[in-house]
Structures are given as structure tokens and as C-alpha cells.
Design a protein around this motif. Structure first.
Motif, PDB file in Angstrom:
ATOM      1  N   ALA A  36     -12.734  -2.343 -44.290  1.00 25.60           N
ATOM      2  CA  ALA A  36     -12.644  -3.670 -44.920  1.00 25.60           C
ATOM      3  C   ALA A  36     -13.980  -4.104 -45.502  1.00 25.60           C
ATOM      4  CB  ALA A  36     -12.149  -4.694 -43.894  1.00 25.60           C
ATOM      5  N   TRP A  37     -15.094  -3.769 -44.858  1.00 28.62           N
ATOM      6  CA  TRP A  37     -16.405  -4.223 -45.306  1.00 28.62           C
ATOM      7  C   TRP A  37     -17.147  -3.179 -46.132  1.00 28.62           C
ATOM      8  CZ3 TRP A  37     -17.199  -9.207 -44.830  1.00 28.62           C
ATOM      9  CH2 TRP A  37     -16.508  -9.913 -43.838  1.00 28.62           C
ATOM     10  N   GLU A  38     -16.475  -2.122 -46.492  1.00 29.90           N
ATOM     11  CA  GLU A  38     -17.110  -1.098 -47.330  1.00 29.90           C
ATOM     12  C   GLU A  38     -17.036  -1.514 -48.796  1.00 29.90           C
ATOM     13  OE1 GLU A  38     -18.693   1.565 -46.371  1.00 29.90           O
ATOM     14  OE2 GLU A  38     -18.226   1.479 -44.229  1.00 29.90           O
ATOM     15  N   LEU A  39     -18.160  -1.341 -49.501  1.00 24.93           N
ATOM     16  CA  LEU A  39     -18.186  -1.678 -50.932  1.00 24.93           C
ATOM     17  C   LEU A  39     -17.391  -0.666 -51.748  1.00 24.93           C
ATOM     18  CD1 LEU A  39     -21.928  -2.733 -51.308  1.00 24.93           C
ATOM     19  CD2 LEU A  39     -19.930  -4.196 -50.958  1.00 24.93           C
ATOM     20  N   GLU A  40     -17.438   0.614 -51.346  1.00 25.56           N
ATOM     21  CA  GLU A  40     -16.687   1.670 -52.005  1.00 25.56           C
ATOM     22  C   GLU A  40     -15.854   2.411 -50.963  1.00 25.56           C
ATOM     23  OE1 GLU A  40     -19.391   4.174 -54.050  1.00 25.56           O
ATOM     24  OE2 GLU A  40     -19.961   2.666 -55.533  1.00 25.56           O
ATOM     25  N   PHE A  41     -14.852   3.120 -51.435  1.00 23.04           N
ATOM     26  CA  PHE A  41     -14.006   3.869 -50.512  1.00 23.04           C
ATOM     27  C   PHE A  41     -14.823   4.982 -49.864  1.00 23.04           C
ATOM     28  CE2 PHE A  41     -10.915   7.043 -49.226  1.00 23.04           C
ATOM     29  CZ  PHE A  41      -9.967   6.261 -48.590  1.00 23.04           C
ATOM     30  N   PRO A  42     -14.883   5.058 -48.523  1.00 26.65           N
ATOM     31  CA  PRO A  42     -15.719   6.078 -47.841  1.00 26.65           C
ATOM     32  C   PRO A  42     -15.028   7.440 -47.850  1.00 26.65           C
ATOM     33  CG  PRO A  42     -14.636   4.696 -46.223  1.00 26.65           C
ATOM     34  CD  PRO A  42     -14.269   4.119 -47.572  1.00 26.65           C
ATOM     35  N   LEU A  43     -15.066   8.104 -48.987  1.00 32.31           N
ATOM     36  CA  LEU A  43     -14.360   9.374 -49.127  1.00 32.31           C
ATOM     37  C   LEU A  43     -14.973  10.462 -48.251  1.00 32.31           C
ATOM     38  CD1 LEU A  43     -12.075  10.799 -50.636  1.00 32.31           C
ATOM     39  CD2 LEU A  43     -13.692  11.345 -52.443  1.00 32.31           C
ATOM     40  N   VAL A  44     -16.302  10.490 -48.171  1.00 31.88           N
ATOM     41  CA  VAL A  44     -16.973  11.520 -47.368  1.00 31.88           C
ATOM     42  C   VAL A  44     -16.633  11.352 -45.883  1.00 31.88           C
ATOM     43  CG1 VAL A  44     -19.211  12.488 -46.735  1.00 31.88           C
ATOM     44  CG2 VAL A  44     -18.830  11.672 -49.064  1.00 31.88           C
ATOM     45  N   THR A  72     -22.770   9.450 -41.685  1.00 27.42           N
ATOM     46  CA  THR A  72     -21.349   9.663 -41.960  1.00 27.42           C
ATOM     47  C   THR A  72     -20.641  10.342 -40.787  1.00 27.42           C
ATOM     48  OG1 THR A  72     -21.946  11.749 -43.057  1.00 27.42           O
ATOM     49  CG2 THR A  72     -21.711   9.785 -44.437  1.00 27.42           C
ATOM     50  N   ILE A  73     -21.365  11.156 -40.021  1.00 23.62           N
ATOM     51  CA  ILE A  73     -20.724  11.841 -38.893  1.00 23.62           C
ATOM     52  C   ILE A  73     -20.329  10.845 -37.806  1.00 23.62           C
ATOM     53  CG2 ILE A  73     -21.052  13.573 -37.095  1.00 23.62           C
ATOM     54  CD1 ILE A  73     -22.884  15.051 -38.983  1.00 23.62           C
ATOM     55  N   SER A  74     -21.255   9.926 -37.475  1.00 24.03           N
ATOM     56  CA  SER A  74     -20.930   8.922 -36.465  1.00 24.03           C
ATOM     57  C   SER A  74     -19.847   7.966 -36.955  1.00 24.03           C
ATOM     58  CB  SER A  74     -22.191   8.142 -36.090  1.00 24.03           C
ATOM     59  OG  SER A  74     -22.748   7.510 -37.236  1.00 24.03           O
ATOM     60  N   LYS A  75     -19.838   7.661 -38.261  1.00 24.20           N
ATOM     61  CA  LYS A  75     -18.790   6.809 -38.800  1.00 24.20           C
ATOM     62  C   LYS A  75     -17.428   7.497 -38.739  1.00 24.20           C
ATOM     63  CE  LYS A  75     -21.318   3.755 -41.950  1.00 24.20           C
ATOM     64  NZ  LYS A  75     -21.474   3.329 -43.359  1.00 24.20           N
TER      65      LYS A  75
END
Length: 294
Positions: free
Chosen positions: A82-90, A52-55
Motif C-alpha cells: 500500500a505504501w510503495e510508490l512503485e510496484f515491488p516487482l523484484v 529486497t530479501i528481507s522485504k
């Protein structure tokens, strides 16, 4: 009824027959066969996993060079997830923390509003970071609009740090009338102000020549003599420091108090013995007070 059945041919077990039937393809699944069935690797699972840090760093990189136009930033963020299955809240939360350290207030406002438009991250911490960014970017009208909205929705459930932040905003801009209104709301709702808020309101009373109100304020909210700190994971009772102003609206310490931290850490070793030898600790503190008075 008569039934005609063909009898199975008899094949004697010879070396040629065993070689003939023993050669089978590996990937063919035979019924009643024992052992694990052959599996092919799944296409939609990648072996290289990105943290998650690199993202969050990639997310910041994709919007950092863009202009402050709303459509450009929103479009880049939409293409990023766009290609995330869920919203990347973290990932978004970590990106906001990095932007706050870099003091990129406009980017924080844009990313936070984009996240709220998706219906995600609607917490008091998100609203507080947005309020802080609006205040630092000198958008006082939007900050007041957000504050009024939150205060009308939650009222008694509004955290104290929101009152502290608004009082610090009005104190820095010499908006004394609005500062008194927020302080009156705190007293009406029973929210106890911290030392920094009391000092700021007291300074405004002295500046306007209201000494009687200043005395009543100090009598109602006297400065605490002791406070508890967590030093090396232990709860320790130390002498309270006189806080003056709020830099971030959360009851932060002033610049003068930062220089006393080393002195408190040096005294922490003596206070750690308070459970075993309370009398000796009290004597040490009394000696320190005498030295300070001299």
C-alpha cells in the motif's frame, strides 16, 4: 522635480556596535549571505533502508499463515504494497523463488495471479512458473488452458521448455494422445526436441507396440555423442550423458546421471588441456572408453 531623501545615520564602528549586529540567529537566511544554507532533514526519507530479501521474507510471512481463500491473500498483498510508490516487482519475484524452493504451489499460484492482475510481470518466465505450479498442484485443466492461450498467442515464438513441460506432464499421467499432439506441433514448427523428450516419446512408442515408429524416431533424432558443459567458467567438450526423463520439464538430468557428475568433474582436468595437447586428451578418452567397455 525635487526629491527629499533621508540620509542614513552614521554609526561609528565601536565594540558595542559590532557586538550588536554580529548576533544573528543561525537558521535565518539572509540575502547575499555566503556559505551553505541550513537544511532540515527530510521527513519522507528514512535512514534505515530495508533490502529486497528481507522485504520478500516479510511478504511471505504475511501470507503464509493465511488460508487459501483468494480474498484473504489478495487483501494481505494489497496492504503489504500500500505504501510503495512503485510496484515491488523484484520483491515479488524473490518471494516466488523462495516459495518454489519450499514447494508452496498454492501460494505461488495465488501470488502469481495477483501479480498478473496488477498488470505486472507478464513474462514467459512468470507464465512458466505458473504452469509448473498448476501441474504440481494437479490442476491439469487450468494448466492446459494456460498452455493453449500462450501457444495461440505466440505460436512460433513459444520457448522449447514449454513443449518439454507439457510433454512431461502428459507422460507422467499416461495421456499418450495429447503427448503425440504436442510432439507433432514441435515437429511442425521446427522445434528440435532434446534427448529427454525423444526418450519419453520413444518409451511411449515401445509401450504401445509401435516399434517401426520408434526406429524412425531414433533414426531422425540420434543421441548426441558429445556435449558442451561449463565447468569452472570454461566451455568444455565432454561425452554426452543419456538423459531419460524430465523431472521439472526443463531437460533436467535423471537420478542415474546425477551419480556420474563426480566422474565428469574428474575428467574435466584432462579436458582443460585440450587447447594445448589435443592428442593426449583423445588418447585418455579412448582409454576410458575401453575400460568402460570391459
Amino acid at each position: 522635480m525635487l526629491s527629499l531623501r533621508y540620509s542614513l545615520p552614521y554609526l561609528p564602528q565601536t565594540k558595542e556596535s559590532t557586538k550588536l549586529f554580529s548576533k544573528r540567529p543561525i537558521n535565518v537566511v539572509v540575502c547575499a549571505a555566503r556559505g551553505p544554507r541550513p537544511r532540515s532533514p527530510r521527513v519522507w526519507k528514512t535512514r534505515k533502508r530495508i533490502g529486497t530479501i528481507s522485504k520478500s521474507a516479510k511478504m511471505i510471512a504475511c501470507i503464509k499463515d493465511l488460508s487459501n481463500v483468494k480474498e484473504e491473500v489478495y487483501g494481505a498483498l494489497d496492504s503489504f504494497i500500500a505504501w510503495e510508490l512503485e510496484f515491488p516487482l523484484v520483491i515479488v519475484k524473490k518471494a516466488l523463488a523462495i516459495l518454489e524452493d519450499e514447494r508452496e504451489w498454492k501460494k505461488i499460484i495465488q501470488v502469481t495471479k495477483w501479480m498478473l492482475s496488477k498488470g505486472q510481470g507478464r513474462t514467459m518466465g512468470t507464465y512458466f512458473s505458473l504452469l509448473n505450479a498448476l501441474a504440481e498442484d494437479n490442476r491439469l485443466d487450468e494448466a492446459e488452458e494456460l498452455w493453449n492461450k500462450l501457444f495461440m498467442e505466440h505460436l512460433e515464438g513459444t520457448p522449447r521448455k514449454f513443449f518439454n513441460k507439457m510433454i512431461s506432464i502428459y507422460y507422467k499421467r499416461d495421456l499418450h494422445h495429447k503427448l503425440f499432439e504436442v510432439f507433432a506441433d514441435m515437429e511442425e514448427l521446427g522445434v528440435k526436441p532434446n534427448v529427454a523428450i525423444v526418450n519419453m516419446v520413444g518409451k511411449v512408442f515401445l509401450k504401445l507396440g509401435m516399434k517401426d515408429k520408434y526406429e524412425k524416431l531414433m533414426k531422425k533424432y540420434p543421441p548426441p555423442q558429445w556435449e558442451f558443459r561449463y565447468i569452472k567458467g570454461r566451455r568444455i567438450k565432454v561425452k554426452a550423458k543419456q538423459l531419460s526423463e524430465l523431472s521439472e520439464g526443463e531437460g533436467g538430468f535423471s537420478s542415474e546421471d546425477d551419480g556420474i557428475d563426480n566422474e565428469i568433474e574428474s575428467k574435466s582436468e584432462l579436458l582443460l588441456l585440450s587447447d594445448k595437447e589435443p592428442n593426449k586428451v583423445g588418447e585418455d578418452l579412448s582409454e576410458d572408453e575401453e575400460e568402460e567397455s570391459v
